[in-house]
Design a protein around this motif. Sequence first.
Motif, PDB file in Angstrom:
ATOM      1  N   VAL A   1      18.826  -6.374  -5.789  1.00 15.52           N
ATOM      2  CA  VAL A   1      20.128  -6.279  -6.421  1.00 15.52           C
ATOM      3  C   VAL A   1      21.078  -7.066  -5.532  1.00 15.52           C
ATOM      4  O   VAL A   1      21.293  -6.703  -4.371  1.00 15.52           O
ATOM      5  CB  VAL A   1      20.603  -4.812  -6.519  1.00 15.52           C
ATOM      6  N   THR A   2      21.615  -8.163  -6.085  1.00 15.88           N
ATOM      7  CA  THR A   2      22.434  -9.047  -5.266  1.00 15.88           C
ATOM      8  C   THR A   2      23.578  -8.268  -4.609  1.00 15.88           C
ATOM      9  O   THR A   2      24.277  -7.518  -5.267  1.00 15.88           O
ATOM     10  CB  THR A   2      23.004 -10.189  -6.131  1.00 15.88           C
ATOM     11  N   GLY A   3      23.716  -8.457  -3.325  1.00 15.14           N
ATOM     12  CA  GLY A   3      24.801  -7.806  -2.592  1.00 15.14           C
ATOM     13  C   GLY A   3      24.488  -6.392  -2.160  1.00 15.14           C
ATOM     14  O   GLY A   3      25.219  -5.799  -1.384  1.00 15.14           O
ATOM     15  N   LYS A   4      23.416  -5.811  -2.701  1.00 18.99           N
ATOM     16  CA  LYS A   4      23.105  -4.425  -2.340  1.00 18.99           C
ATOM     17  C   LYS A   4      21.836  -4.283  -1.527  1.00 18.99           C
ATOM     18  O   LYS A   4      21.750  -3.455  -0.630  1.00 18.99           O
ATOM     19  CB  LYS A   4      23.001  -3.570  -3.602  1.00 18.99           C
ATOM     20  N   GLY A   5      20.839  -5.076  -1.857  1.00 10.01           N
ATOM     21  CA  GLY A   5      19.604  -4.984  -1.101  1.00 10.01           C
ATOM     22  C   GLY A   5      18.375  -4.970  -1.977  1.00 10.01           C
ATOM     23  O   GLY A   5      18.446  -5.225  -3.183  1.00 10.01           O
TER      24      GLY A   5
ATOM     25  N   ALA B   1       0.832  -1.203   0.000  1.00  9.61           N
ATOM     26  CA  ALA B   1       0.000   0.000   0.000  1.00  9.61           C
ATOM     27  C   ALA B   1       0.870   1.258   0.000  1.00  9.61           C
ATOM     28  O   ALA B   1       0.619   2.201  -0.753  1.00  9.61           O
ATOM     29  CB  ALA B   1      -0.932   0.000   1.213  1.00  9.61           C
ATOM     30  N   LEU B   2       1.928   1.235   0.823  1.00 10.37           N
ATOM     31  CA  LEU B   2       2.822   2.401   0.883  1.00 10.37           C
ATOM     32  C   LEU B   2       3.478   2.665  -0.471  1.00 10.37           C
ATOM     33  O   LEU B   2       3.632   3.811  -0.891  1.00 10.37           O
ATOM     34  CB  LEU B   2       3.918   2.190   1.942  1.00 10.37           C
ATOM     35  N   ILE B   3       3.852   1.590  -1.162  1.00 14.23           N
ATOM     36  CA  ILE B   3       4.496   1.750  -2.459  1.00 14.23           C
ATOM     37  C   ILE B   3       3.492   2.258  -3.491  1.00 14.23           C
ATOM     38  O   ILE B   3       3.755   3.208  -4.231  1.00 14.23           O
ATOM     39  CB  ILE B   3       5.132   0.425  -2.928  1.00 14.23           C
TER      40      ILE B   3
ATOM     41  N   TYR C   1      13.773   3.510  -3.465  1.00 13.81           N
ATOM     42  CA  TYR C   1      13.909   3.489  -2.007  1.00 13.81           C
ATOM     43  C   TYR C   1      14.472   2.126  -1.582  1.00 13.81           C
ATOM     44  O   TYR C   1      14.020   1.084  -2.058  1.00 13.81           O
ATOM     45  CB  TYR C   1      12.538   3.718  -1.364  1.00 13.81           C
ATOM     46  N   CYS C   2      15.475   2.166  -0.725  1.00 17.22           N
ATOM     47  CA  CYS C   2      16.130   0.916  -0.318  1.00 17.22           C
ATOM     48  C   CYS C   2      15.489   0.374   0.958  1.00 17.22           C
ATOM     49  O   CYS C   2      15.510   1.032   1.997  1.00 17.22           O
ATOM     50  CB  CYS C   2      17.614   1.176  -0.103  1.00 17.22           C
ATOM     51  N   LEU C   3      14.908  -0.812   0.860  1.00 17.59           N
ATOM     52  CA  LEU C   3      14.311  -1.430   2.051  1.00 17.59           C
ATOM     53  C   LEU C   3      15.427  -1.890   2.997  1.00 17.59           C
ATOM     54  O   LEU C   3      16.500  -2.254   2.552  1.00 17.59           O
ATOM     55  CB  LEU C   3      13.462  -2.641   1.653  1.00 17.59           C
ATOM     56  N   PRO C   4      15.172  -1.872   4.304  1.00 16.04           N
ATOM     57  CA  PRO C   4      16.206  -2.341   5.229  1.00 16.04           C
ATOM     58  C   PRO C   4      16.515  -3.819   4.977  1.00 16.04           C
ATOM     59  O   PRO C   4      15.648  -4.554   4.501  1.00 16.04           O
ATOM     60  CB  PRO C   4      15.586  -2.127   6.607  1.00 16.04           C
ATOM     61  N   PRO C   5      17.745  -4.262   5.295  1.00 12.49           N
ATOM     62  CA  PRO C   5      18.085  -5.671   5.113  1.00 12.49           C
ATOM     63  C   PRO C   5      17.130  -6.549   5.930  1.00 12.49           C
ATOM     64  O   PRO C   5      16.635  -6.122   6.978  1.00 12.49           O
ATOM     65  CB  PRO C   5      19.504  -5.784   5.683  1.00 12.49           C
TER      66      PRO C   5
END
Lengths: 122, 284
Positions: free
Chosen positions: A69-73, A23-25, A34-38
């Motif tokens: 994105v592998t290794g990035k998040g 919903a937020l997206i 926007y980068c989601l937390p790990p």
Amino acid sequence: MNVIISNKSEKPIYQQIYEQLSALILKGELESGYCLPPIRQAALELRVSVITVKKAWEELERSGLIHTVTGKGCFVADFAPGEILETRNRLILEQLTLDAAYYKSFGLTLDEVIGLLKKVYD
Amino acid sequence: MLALDVRNLHKKYPDFQLKNVSFQLEQGYIMGFIGVNGAGKTTTIKSILNMLRIDGGEVYVFGRNMAEHETELKQQIGCAFGDVDFYTRSRLKTITDITKKFYRNWNEDIYANYLRRFKLDENKKIAELSSGMKVKYSLALALSHGAKLLILDEPTSGLDPVSRDDLLDLFQELIVDGEISILFSTHITSDLEKCADFITFIDDGQIVASAEKNEFVEAYRLVSGSEAQLGVIREELIAYKVNSFGFTGLIRTEDFDPSSDLRASMPTLEEIMIYFAKKESLYV
């Protein structure tokens, strides 16, 4: 980013996280890129299990709302104009299909469903 | 990688036995080990740690056979038991000094940190600690030698709600890097509803299920209905309770027909445990 988890709800916790984030997206509150937390960090902060967050993120990815994105998040996906609306409608339709099956099991007609829906919608 | 791989454990006592106990814990996750008192939780944990002689089966820790590499592997295992008593007239300091000699990677800073976090006074004697403080002390010991696998028997049972909450927070902090894995047994299932990734459920010496928590719960439904409806579904139920208003029972999701007019809901871990315990009493 605001996510509220209810232990009382019948809905599985991963589903709650998935629904609130999608919903937020779709409302544009979490923007493209926007980068989601790990996953493990999010689990710690939300105080839910790692697998719960993993599942929620996987669902978001399956719906095309985020990409990894592998290794990035995990990042909120880029949307072409109109794509947000399209995705939103698709998700709504998926839910409606489920709901419709439930109404049909009671033998309700479309008019009856619309009548009842009107009652709860205001 | 599997942090813990338990294969076909057998242990026979005159009046109780572990039968074919197997389960796996992947590295970086928390597994709750649940069951009623006497179901075999502590026996299983002691078997894993080679603290009692098993009649059959194998245990692998980080891919290596526990029986063959016990001394080596125990450097990487931290364990704590809810009810083990140390020499009660010794001071904590004395016991710590002895304990740390066994561990190559003992870390004094980490230990001091946990003493502070748990509000433990090293100059106190064991006899002066409450049962909750004893648990915290054994956890401090277990966590201070760089263990990668924590095996904890009822770590939360003697604790008040605030300390329990703090401990669960700590568990989640510990696994954040994905290196440490935790197996902990409990009968306080609310501890697991949130933080556990996997649930292993033991009943009468046998593993009923070992699965990801959601799948575990989703495999069951709690149904209720009238006494007349009970007649139709009785055979399918794992166990049920009847009162003057009707019945409530536990059923496997695969045996449940969602189009029936019985009310169905998701059970809690506790409810699953209760109905399984009831099942045995039905046949006595």
